[in-house]
Design a protein around this motif. Sequence first.
Motif, short mmCIF file in Angstrom:
data_model
loop_
_atom_site.label_atom_id
_atom_site.label_comp_id
_atom_site.label_asym_id
_atom_site.label_seq_id
_atom_site.Cartn_x
_atom_site.Cartn_y
_atom_site.Cartn_z
N ARG A 146 38.82 50.61 41.92
CA ARG A 146 38.93 49.22 42.35
C ARG A 146 40.40 48.80 42.29
NH1 ARG A 146 34.86 45.58 42.49
NH2 ARG A 146 33.61 47.01 41.22
N VAL A 147 40.94 48.40 43.45
CA VAL A 147 42.33 47.94 43.54
C VAL A 147 42.30 46.45 43.89
CG1 VAL A 147 44.57 48.26 44.65
CG2 VAL A 147 43.03 50.21 44.36
N SER A 148 42.91 45.62 43.06
CA SER A 148 42.83 44.17 43.27
C SER A 148 44.22 43.54 43.33
CB SER A 148 42.01 43.51 42.16
OG SER A 148 42.56 43.80 40.89
N VAL A 149 44.32 42.48 44.12
CA VAL A 149 45.55 41.69 44.24
C VAL A 149 45.15 40.22 44.22
CG1 VAL A 149 46.82 43.46 45.50
CG2 VAL A 149 45.45 41.80 46.77
N ALA A 150 46.11 39.37 43.82
CA ALA A 150 45.83 37.93 43.77
C ALA A 150 47.14 37.17 43.87
CB ALA A 150 45.10 37.57 42.49
N ASN A 151 47.03 35.92 44.32
CA ASN A 151 48.22 35.08 44.40
C ASN A 151 47.78 33.63 44.54
OD1 ASN A 151 50.88 34.31 44.43
ND2 ASN A 151 51.46 35.58 46.19
N SER A 152 48.70 32.72 44.21
CA SER A 152 48.45 31.27 44.33
C SER A 152 49.59 30.63 45.10
CB SER A 152 48.35 30.62 42.95
OG SER A 152 47.25 31.15 42.22
N ALA B 142 43.59 23.37 40.57
CA ALA B 142 44.44 22.16 40.52
C ALA B 142 45.05 21.90 41.89
CB ALA B 142 45.51 22.32 39.43
N ASP B 143 46.40 21.95 41.98
CA ASP B 143 47.07 21.67 43.25
C ASP B 143 47.37 22.91 44.06
OD1 ASP B 143 47.08 18.97 42.65
OD2 ASP B 143 49.03 19.08 41.63
N LEU B 144 46.91 24.07 43.60
CA LEU B 144 47.22 25.33 44.28
C LEU B 144 45.95 25.99 44.83
CD1 LEU B 144 49.78 26.86 41.74
CD2 LEU B 144 50.29 25.58 43.85
N TYR B 145 46.16 26.79 45.87
CA TYR B 145 45.08 27.60 46.41
C TYR B 145 45.27 29.03 45.90
CZ TYR B 145 44.13 23.79 49.66
OH TYR B 145 43.81 22.57 50.21
N ARG B 146 44.21 29.59 45.44
CA ARG B 146 44.30 30.95 44.90
C ARG B 146 43.36 31.88 45.68
NH1 ARG B 146 45.69 33.91 40.33
NH2 ARG B 146 44.31 35.68 39.89
N MET B 147 43.89 33.05 46.01
CA MET B 147 43.07 34.06 46.68
C MET B 147 43.05 35.33 45.86
SD MET B 147 43.28 35.73 50.52
CE MET B 147 42.36 34.37 51.27
N ASP B 148 41.84 35.80 45.60
CA ASP B 148 41.64 37.08 44.92
C ASP B 148 41.04 38.05 45.94
OD1 ASP B 148 42.07 36.63 41.85
OD2 ASP B 148 40.96 34.87 42.57
N ALA B 149 41.58 39.25 45.98
CA ALA B 149 41.07 40.26 46.92
C ALA B 149 41.00 41.60 46.20
CB ALA B 149 41.98 40.37 48.14
N GLU B 150 40.07 42.41 46.66
CA GLU B 150 39.91 43.74 46.05
C GLU B 150 39.50 44.75 47.11
OE1 GLU B 150 36.88 43.42 43.05
OE2 GLU B 150 35.28 43.82 44.51
N VAL B 151 39.94 45.97 46.88
CA VAL B 151 39.57 47.10 47.73
C VAL B 151 38.91 48.13 46.83
CG1 VAL B 151 40.36 48.88 49.32
CG2 VAL B 151 41.55 46.67 49.23
N VAL B 152 37.68 48.50 47.15
CA VAL B 152 36.97 49.54 46.39
C VAL B 152 36.98 50.80 47.25
CG1 VAL B 152 34.82 50.24 45.30
CG2 VAL B 152 35.54 47.84 45.24
N VAL B 153 37.60 51.85 46.71
CA VAL B 153 37.78 53.09 47.45
C VAL B 153 36.98 54.21 46.78
CG1 VAL B 153 39.45 54.61 48.56
CG2 VAL B 153 40.14 52.32 47.81
N VAL C 243 49.80 44.42 41.88
CA VAL C 243 48.52 45.07 42.12
C VAL C 243 47.92 45.53 40.80
CG1 VAL C 243 49.51 47.38 42.42
CG2 VAL C 243 47.36 46.81 43.54
N CYS C 244 46.61 45.53 40.74
CA CYS C 244 45.90 46.02 39.55
C CYS C 244 44.99 47.16 39.98
CB CYS C 244 45.08 44.90 38.92
SG CYS C 244 44.12 45.42 37.47
N VAL C 245 45.24 48.35 39.45
CA VAL C 245 44.43 49.53 39.77
C VAL C 245 43.47 49.78 38.61
CG1 VAL C 245 44.44 51.99 40.31
CG2 VAL C 245 46.28 50.52 41.16
#
Length: 242
Positions: free
Chosen positions: A63-69, A111-122, A145-147
Amino acid sequence: MDSPSRVFAAIQPAAAREFAGYEREQGLEVRAAHRPTPNNRVREVQVTGTAEVCCPADRVSVRVSVANSKESVDEVTSSVSRRLEYILQALRQHGISDKDASVRRFLHREADLYRMDAEVVVTFSDFEKMEQVCRVLLEKLDKSVCVGRPQFHHSAGCLSQMRRRVCVCAVENAQQKASDISQLLGQSLGPPLLVREEETREWRNEEEEEHGGRGQGAAPTINASSRVSVSFSLRDRSRKKL
């Protein structure tokens, strides 16, 4: 896996007397068998055969995940999408098919930010390639990135093949035992009359399970055992072939 055999041999009375001493010593049951046949006599040997096989995992998922706000939806979507595209491109460069990778995105507000979490399962069938891909992603994307930890498992095809193989091995062991017995009795082993699988068992290595499925870096295994009962006809060696 060797285990005591259960053997039944039906031969002519004269031969039974000849091997009576061996019968008592080995615990074999040797007697004439009467069945409704033209000669009213059937000669056969019945044996049990056992086998055990070990099957390592043939698949691994990561599982490889990324996120940002960000302050806007467009900004956070663009930021995460760029890293996702890099991950997918790295997979393609290593020969990973799109059907072996699934992508998920989740957008929410904090709060005042938008956050997106995404993941790729390989899912990989080549463990060495899995290690190469993980290393590339960590080197290029670093903390962005989080592996996850590799999760090993067995495919349905791998398990099916294992079950067939252990049964065939048990039958082969039974045939070898029957052949040895027929030679001892001065007979020739004929074709099989009956093959029956009496018991099957599957289990995982408990120590591997406790360590997350990676005993010293090795993929976890599943063990399978089978016990079969097989009857073979016996032929007199002195009998001329037609």
